[in-house]
Design a protein around this motif. Structure first.
Motif, PDB file in Angstrom:
ATOM      1  N   ASP A 201      52.300  58.020  38.391  1.00 33.16           N
ATOM      2  CA  ASP A 201      52.118  56.732  37.726  1.00 33.16           C
ATOM      3  C   ASP A 201      53.171  55.764  38.268  1.00 33.16           C
ATOM      4  O   ASP A 201      54.364  55.972  38.113  1.00 33.16           O
ATOM      5  CB  ASP A 201      52.291  56.933  36.222  1.00 33.16           C
ATOM      6  CG  ASP A 201      52.210  55.628  35.437  1.00 33.16           C
ATOM      7  OD1 ASP A 201      51.952  54.573  36.042  1.00 33.16           O
ATOM      8  OD2 ASP A 201      52.421  55.678  34.206  1.00 33.16           O
ATOM      9  N   ARG A 205      50.269  52.683  33.909  1.00 29.88           N
ATOM     10  CA  ARG A 205      49.245  53.724  33.964  1.00 29.88           C
ATOM     11  C   ARG A 205      48.356  53.601  35.202  1.00 29.88           C
ATOM     12  O   ARG A 205      47.170  53.941  35.176  1.00 29.88           O
ATOM     13  CB  ARG A 205      48.379  53.711  32.707  1.00 29.88           C
ATOM     14  CG  ARG A 205      49.101  54.024  31.436  1.00 29.88           C
ATOM     15  CD  ARG A 205      49.302  55.540  31.204  1.00 29.88           C
ATOM     16  NE  ARG A 205      50.458  56.105  31.910  1.00 29.88           N
ATOM     17  CZ  ARG A 205      50.837  57.390  31.830  1.00 29.88           C
ATOM     18  NH1 ARG A 205      50.150  58.229  31.090  1.00 29.88           N
ATOM     19  NH2 ARG A 205      51.896  57.814  32.480  1.00 29.88           N
ATOM     20  N   LYS A 206      48.935  53.133  36.283  1.00 32.20           N
ATOM     21  CA  LYS A 206      48.216  53.087  37.563  1.00 32.20           C
ATOM     22  C   LYS A 206      48.682  54.276  38.398  1.00 32.20           C
ATOM     23  O   LYS A 206      49.818  54.302  38.890  1.00 32.20           O
ATOM     24  CB  LYS A 206      48.477  51.765  38.289  1.00 32.20           C
ATOM     25  CG  LYS A 206      47.863  50.560  37.589  1.00 32.20           C
ATOM     26  CD  LYS A 206      48.055  49.304  38.407  1.00 32.20           C
ATOM     27  CE  LYS A 206      47.429  48.101  37.722  1.00 32.20           C
ATOM     28  NZ  LYS A 206      45.958  48.221  37.639  1.00 32.20           N
ATOM     29  N   PHE A 207      47.810  55.253  38.548  1.00 31.86           N
ATOM     30  CA  PHE A 207      48.147  56.491  39.237  1.00 31.86           C
ATOM     31  C   PHE A 207      47.711  56.429  40.707  1.00 31.86           C
ATOM     32  O   PHE A 207      46.606  55.984  41.020  1.00 31.86           O
ATOM     33  CB  PHE A 207      47.474  57.688  38.560  1.00 31.86           C
ATOM     34  CG  PHE A 207      48.137  58.092  37.275  1.00 31.86           C
ATOM     35  CD1 PHE A 207      49.144  59.047  37.270  1.00 31.86           C
ATOM     36  CD2 PHE A 207      47.761  57.504  36.069  1.00 31.86           C
ATOM     37  CE1 PHE A 207      49.763  59.420  36.084  1.00 31.86           C
ATOM     38  CE2 PHE A 207      48.378  57.874  34.875  1.00 31.86           C
ATOM     39  CZ  PHE A 207      49.377  58.835  34.885  1.00 31.86           C
ATOM     40  N   TRP A 226      41.854  65.570  34.566  1.00 32.38           N
ATOM     41  CA  TRP A 226      42.837  65.599  33.485  1.00 32.38           C
ATOM     42  C   TRP A 226      42.474  66.617  32.418  1.00 32.38           C
ATOM     43  O   TRP A 226      41.295  66.800  32.092  1.00 32.38           O
ATOM     44  CB  TRP A 226      42.954  64.224  32.839  1.00 32.38           C
ATOM     45  CG  TRP A 226      43.570  63.166  33.697  1.00 32.38           C
ATOM     46  CD1 TRP A 226      42.909  62.149  34.317  1.00 32.38           C
ATOM     47  CD2 TRP A 226      44.947  63.018  34.030  1.00 32.38           C
ATOM     48  NE1 TRP A 226      43.791  61.363  35.021  1.00 32.38           N
ATOM     49  CE2 TRP A 226      45.060  61.891  34.865  1.00 32.38           C
ATOM     50  CE3 TRP A 226      46.096  63.739  33.724  1.00 32.38           C
ATOM     51  CZ2 TRP A 226      46.263  61.443  35.384  1.00 32.38           C
ATOM     52  CZ3 TRP A 226      47.309  63.308  34.231  1.00 32.38           C
ATOM     53  CH2 TRP A 226      47.396  62.176  35.051  1.00 32.38           C
ATOM     54  N   GLN A 230      44.740  63.805  28.077  1.00 36.28           N
ATOM     55  CA  GLN A 230      45.696  63.408  29.105  1.00 36.28           C
ATOM     56  C   GLN A 230      45.128  62.257  29.929  1.00 36.28           C
ATOM     57  O   GLN A 230      43.905  62.124  30.046  1.00 36.28           O
ATOM     58  CB  GLN A 230      46.011  64.603  30.018  1.00 36.28           C
ATOM     59  CG  GLN A 230      46.716  65.753  29.335  1.00 36.28           C
ATOM     60  CD  GLN A 230      48.110  65.374  28.895  1.00 36.28           C
ATOM     61  OE1 GLN A 230      48.866  64.740  29.615  1.00 36.28           O
ATOM     62  NE2 GLN A 230      48.462  65.755  27.663  1.00 36.28           N
ATOM     63  N   PRO A 231      46.006  61.424  30.491  1.00 37.88           N
ATOM     64  CA  PRO A 231      47.471  61.398  30.365  1.00 37.88           C
ATOM     65  C   PRO A 231      47.907  60.777  29.030  1.00 37.88           C
ATOM     66  O   PRO A 231      47.232  59.896  28.511  1.00 37.88           O
ATOM     67  CB  PRO A 231      47.898  60.521  31.540  1.00 37.88           C
ATOM     68  CG  PRO A 231      46.744  59.590  31.752  1.00 37.88           C
ATOM     69  CD  PRO A 231      45.511  60.381  31.419  1.00 37.88           C
ATOM     70  N   ASP A 232      49.068  61.243  28.520  1.00 42.03           N
ATOM     71  CA  ASP A 232      49.475  60.778  27.199  1.00 42.03           C
ATOM     72  C   ASP A 232      50.930  60.313  27.117  1.00 42.03           C
ATOM     73  O   ASP A 232      51.399  59.927  26.049  1.00 42.03           O
ATOM     74  CB  ASP A 232      49.255  61.895  26.171  1.00 42.03           C
ATOM     75  CG  ASP A 232      50.154  63.098  26.400  1.00 42.03           C
ATOM     76  OD1 ASP A 232      50.831  63.155  27.456  1.00 42.03           O
ATOM     77  OD2 ASP A 232      50.187  63.989  25.536  1.00 42.03           O
ATOM     78  N   ALA A 234      52.820  57.620  28.432  1.00 41.94           N
ATOM     79  CA  ALA A 234      52.889  56.339  29.138  1.00 41.94           C
ATOM     80  C   ALA A 234      54.305  55.846  29.398  1.00 41.94           C
ATOM     81  O   ALA A 234      54.570  55.238  30.439  1.00 41.94           O
ATOM     82  CB  ALA A 234      52.110  55.283  28.363  1.00 41.94           C
ATOM     83  N   PHE A 238      55.743  60.149  34.200  1.00 43.65           N
ATOM     84  CA  PHE A 238      55.163  59.397  35.319  1.00 43.65           C
ATOM     85  C   PHE A 238      54.657  60.285  36.466  1.00 43.65           C
ATOM     86  O   PHE A 238      54.048  59.789  37.399  1.00 43.65           O
ATOM     87  CB  PHE A 238      56.199  58.414  35.876  1.00 43.65           C
ATOM     88  CG  PHE A 238      56.649  57.400  34.868  1.00 43.65           C
ATOM     89  CD1 PHE A 238      55.837  56.323  34.524  1.00 43.65           C
ATOM     90  CD2 PHE A 238      57.874  57.518  34.228  1.00 43.65           C
ATOM     91  CE1 PHE A 238      56.238  55.379  33.595  1.00 43.65           C
ATOM     92  CE2 PHE A 238      58.292  56.581  33.290  1.00 43.65           C
ATOM     93  CZ  PHE A 238      57.477  55.516  32.967  1.00 43.65           C
ATOM     94  N   ASP A 251      50.203  64.576  32.782  1.00 45.57           N
ATOM     95  CA  ASP A 251      51.351  63.775  33.198  1.00 45.57           C
ATOM     96  C   ASP A 251      52.600  64.463  32.642  1.00 45.57           C
ATOM     97  O   ASP A 251      52.553  65.121  31.602  1.00 45.57           O
ATOM     98  CB  ASP A 251      51.230  62.315  32.773  1.00 45.57           C
ATOM     99  CG  ASP A 251      51.026  62.132  31.275  1.00 45.57           C
ATOM    100  OD1 ASP A 251      50.768  63.133  30.581  1.00 45.57           O
ATOM    101  OD2 ASP A 251      51.108  60.989  30.804  1.00 45.57           O
TER     102      ASP A 251
END
Length: 267
Positions: A201, A205-207, A226, A230-232, A234, A238, A251
């Motif tokens: 990340d 939240r841009k992976f 995921w 998930q992802p949880d 934030a 990362f 994450d």
């Protein structure tokens, strides 16, 4: 004084001519200047450190990924030259010394399986060729023509250290960009612990995958990759790991100590 100037001009002219000749010979030898290949007196020998002949011996075998149909060449040198001219990703060739058959290739597997060996063939590999080397701990996998070359570390470390350690092995943290690449993990690894993978990340939240690609949350792969809910994390989590209870990802805290999945990208 005039004699000295004339002499210097002649010397400079000779240097320029020599450079032109060397460039021309380089072009003849390999189709492009600067690859490091050189020719002998009959133009048929390969004497460069940039291309090496694979050493087939007991317990060491090679197999390349073919990228085109074979043709006939009179020498290994001409085989490589034509491969360069025809294919941008030419990194290896297989040359049959008896028939002159030349097969172009890209990445190479170096393994312990005798079935990889091809009789009467010499294989030449460029220094920038990606080699999936079992002797260095990597394993090759093929799932529906999706290929992967994977190494699992013995030591646990933070995610940034894992990125560095993997790069030192010539790889990037493993990406799960297709269902097949996820299935490879399911089929071949009994994952009883968390392992770093190549997803991070980079804010909001841009992976992004370790190869630079953006993982779009609207893609069909997002809910498959995921684990549940998930992802949880934030604000604090990362990085990403495989989860011990299922081959899916969570994450996770980047400074936590985990082993990692490393891959050499087969191109």
């Amino acid at each position: 004084m005039s004699v000295v100037l004339v002499t210097m001009k002649l010397l400079n002219t000779r240097v320029v001519l020599n450079l032109i000749i060397l460039a021309f010979l380089s072009l003849l030898c390999h189709g492009t200047i600067g690859t490091g290949m050189s020719c002998d007196s009959d133009g048929g020998d390969l004497r460069s450190g940039f291309w090496n002949r694979a050493e087939f011996k007991t317990g060491v075998y090679f197999k390349m990924n073919p990228i085109g149909s074979p043709w006939i060449s009179s020498t290994a040198m001409k085989c490589i030259i034509k491969c360069y001219k025809l294919y941008e990703n030419c990194k290896s060739v297989s040359f049959d010394n008896d028939t002159g058959s030349c097969t172009p290739g890209s990445w190479v597997i170096k393994g312990k399986d005798p079935a990889l060996q091809t009789s009467n063939h010499a294989m030449y590999i460029s220094q920038d060729c990606v080699v999936c080397d079992e002797f260095e701990g990597f394993n090759f996998f093929d799932k529906n023509n999706v290929f992967a070359c994977i190494f699992v570390s013995d030591n646990a470390m933070s995610q940034p250290d894992a990125v560095t350690a993997c790069a030192d092995r010539g790889g990037i943290l493993y990406t799960l960009k297709t269902v097949e690449r996820l299935t490879i993990l399911e089929d071949h690894y009994a994952l009883g612990e968390n392992l770093w993978v190549g997803l991070k990340d980079k804010g909001f939240r841009k992976f992004y995958w370790s190869d630079g690609g953006y993982f779009n949350p609207m893609s069909s792969l997002w809910p498959i990759i995921w684990n549940t809910d998930q992802p949880d994390g934030a604000l604090t989590q990362f990085c990403a790991v495989t989860w011990s209870s299922a081959v899916r990802i969570h994450d996770w805290f980047c400074d936590d100590l985990q082993r990692y999945l490393c891959e050499r990208v087969l191109v």
